[in-house]
Write a protein that holds these residues in place. Structure first.
Motif, mmCIF file in Angstrom:
data_model
loop_
_atom_site.group_PDB
_atom_site.id
_atom_site.type_symbol
_atom_site.label_atom_id
_atom_site.label_comp_id
_atom_site.label_asym_id
_atom_site.label_seq_id
_atom_site.Cartn_x
_atom_site.Cartn_y
_atom_site.Cartn_z
ATOM 1 N N ASN A 22 0.810 -1.220 0.000
ATOM 2 C CA ASN A 22 0.000 0.000 0.000
ATOM 3 C C ASN A 22 0.842 1.269 0.000
ATOM 4 N N ILE A 23 0.293 2.265 -0.694
ATOM 5 C CA ILE A 23 0.845 3.619 -0.649
ATOM 6 C C ILE A 23 -0.308 4.575 -0.320
ATOM 7 N N GLU A 24 0.042 5.772 0.114
ATOM 8 C CA GLU A 24 -0.966 6.781 0.424
ATOM 9 C C GLU A 24 -0.872 7.915 -0.589
ATOM 10 N N TYR A 25 -2.027 8.252 -1.187
ATOM 11 C CA TYR A 25 -2.072 9.326 -2.178
ATOM 12 C C TYR A 25 -3.335 10.155 -1.955
ATOM 13 N N ALA A 62 6.710 8.536 -8.737
ATOM 14 C CA ALA A 62 6.096 9.539 -7.864
ATOM 15 C C ALA A 62 6.710 9.436 -6.476
ATOM 16 N N ARG A 63 6.683 10.538 -5.765
ATOM 17 C CA ARG A 63 7.110 10.534 -4.363
ATOM 18 C C ARG A 63 5.868 10.289 -3.523
ATOM 19 N N LEU A 64 5.802 9.116 -2.930
ATOM 20 C CA LEU A 64 4.595 8.668 -2.230
ATOM 21 C C LEU A 64 4.952 8.152 -0.841
ATOM 22 N N LYS A 65 3.990 8.230 0.050
ATOM 23 C CA LYS A 65 4.182 7.648 1.368
ATOM 24 C C LYS A 65 3.893 6.157 1.278
ATOM 25 N N VAL A 66 4.882 5.344 1.601
ATOM 26 C CA VAL A 66 4.733 3.885 1.594
ATOM 27 C C VAL A 66 4.271 3.460 2.988
ATOM 28 N N HIS A 69 6.566 1.530 5.292
ATOM 29 C CA HIS A 69 7.753 2.275 5.702
ATOM 30 C C HIS A 69 7.402 3.443 6.623
ATOM 31 N N SER A 70 6.126 3.863 6.566
ATOM 32 C CA SER A 70 5.667 5.036 7.321
ATOM 33 C C SER A 70 6.441 6.290 6.940
ATOM 34 N N LYS A 71 6.935 6.328 5.702
ATOM 35 C CA LYS A 71 7.700 7.470 5.225
ATOM 36 C C LYS A 71 7.427 7.680 3.738
ATOM 37 N N LYS A 72 7.712 8.889 3.284
ATOM 38 C CA LYS A 72 7.618 9.168 1.857
ATOM 39 C C LYS A 72 8.848 8.601 1.164
ATOM 40 N N ARG A 73 8.602 7.927 0.054
ATOM 41 C CA ARG A 73 9.673 7.323 -0.722
ATOM 42 C C ARG A 73 9.532 7.696 -2.197
ATOM 43 N N PHE A 74 10.579 7.469 -2.930
ATOM 44 C CA PHE A 74 10.529 7.640 -4.383
ATOM 45 C C PHE A 74 10.143 6.279 -4.959
ATOM 46 N N VAL A 75 8.948 6.171 -5.501
ATOM 47 C CA VAL A 75 8.429 4.893 -5.995
ATOM 48 C C VAL A 75 8.380 4.928 -7.521
#
Length: 235
Positions: A22-25, A62-66, A69-75
């Motif tokens: 999951n990612i958050e957008y 996109a730069r998304l919160k994973v 990971h509970s952090k924004k990452r480059f996905v």
């Protein structure tokens, strides 16, 4: 400095995500596959693989919160030409460009081959006689020292002095083994009676290289059922 860069000590860490992670957008949680299929579809690009061959890929990023990971990452969603499914890369340092991350990812092959060479040709993990972490380290150190010795091989020195790519450790090993075999055969033929000498060597080989029974085969072992299982089944 970016928080992700601080976390990784200023270095980039590139790994992969499963398509159902999951990612958050925009406040909504969805799978990484769903996001790239419906919101951020890929475009065709040309990348250079390991600094050499250029190939066509389909990419979106996109730069998304994973969530995990509970952090924004480059996905990054990446698909090579001819493939049907995407693979999903995730990078910790958000300052890198998409293409830089993808091309760095192609270098993983060098690391995989590096470890595979150790396992297949350098007895590390396959024929190590010393057990546990300390034993593995000793064998690994010995393997690396052997690699450095092969830098002094006459044919390797000639390549280096000519500014040509060095020969691989595996090929130099095989060449050295065949050179020793040829030297042995030559010396054997110089004996007055080569046949008797060969028989003598054959007996020595039997003493040195003894065949050992495998403990993995279950022949001759009582595998049950145990008395308690027999009792339960009878009841």
């Amino acid at each position: 400095m970016d928080e992700a860069a601080k976390e990784s000590g200023g270095s980039q860490v590139i790994s992969q995500l499963r398509k159902n992670q999951n990612i958050e957008y925009r406040g909504r949680i969805r799978s990484v596959e769903s996001y790239f299929n419906s919101i951020n579809k890929g475009i065709d690009q040309i990348i250079r693989v390991r600094g050499g061959k250029e190939i066509k890929v389909t990419v979106s990023s996109a730069r998304l919160k994973v969530s995990s990971h509970s952090k924004k990452r480059f996905v990054i969603a990446l698909k090579y030409d001819g493939e049907n499914d995407y693979r999903y890369l995730v990078a910790t340092d958000l300052t890198w460009r998409t293409q830089d991350i993808i091309q760095a990812y192609t270098l993983r092959w060098l690391i995989e081959v590096f470890f595979e060479d150790w396992k297949l040709y350098e007895v590390w993990g396959r024929e190590a006689k010393q057990l546990d972490e300390e034993g593995s380290s000793r064998v690994l150190i010995l393997s690396l020292l052997f690699d450095h010795c092969l830098l002094l091989h006459p044919e390797q020195i000639a390549r280096i002095e000519s500014k040509l790519p060095a020969y691989t450790v595996g090929s130099l090993q095989r060449k050295s083994q065949m050179d020793v075999l040829l030297e042995f055969i030559t010396s054997l033929l110089e004996f007055p009676d080569p046949g008797d000498k060969l028989k003598e060597l054959g007996e020595l080989i039997k003493d040195v290289f003894q065949l050992m029974p495998s403990g993995k085969h279950m022949i001759g072992r009582d595998l049950g059922p145990t008395a308690s299982l027999k009792y339960c089944s009878a009841g």
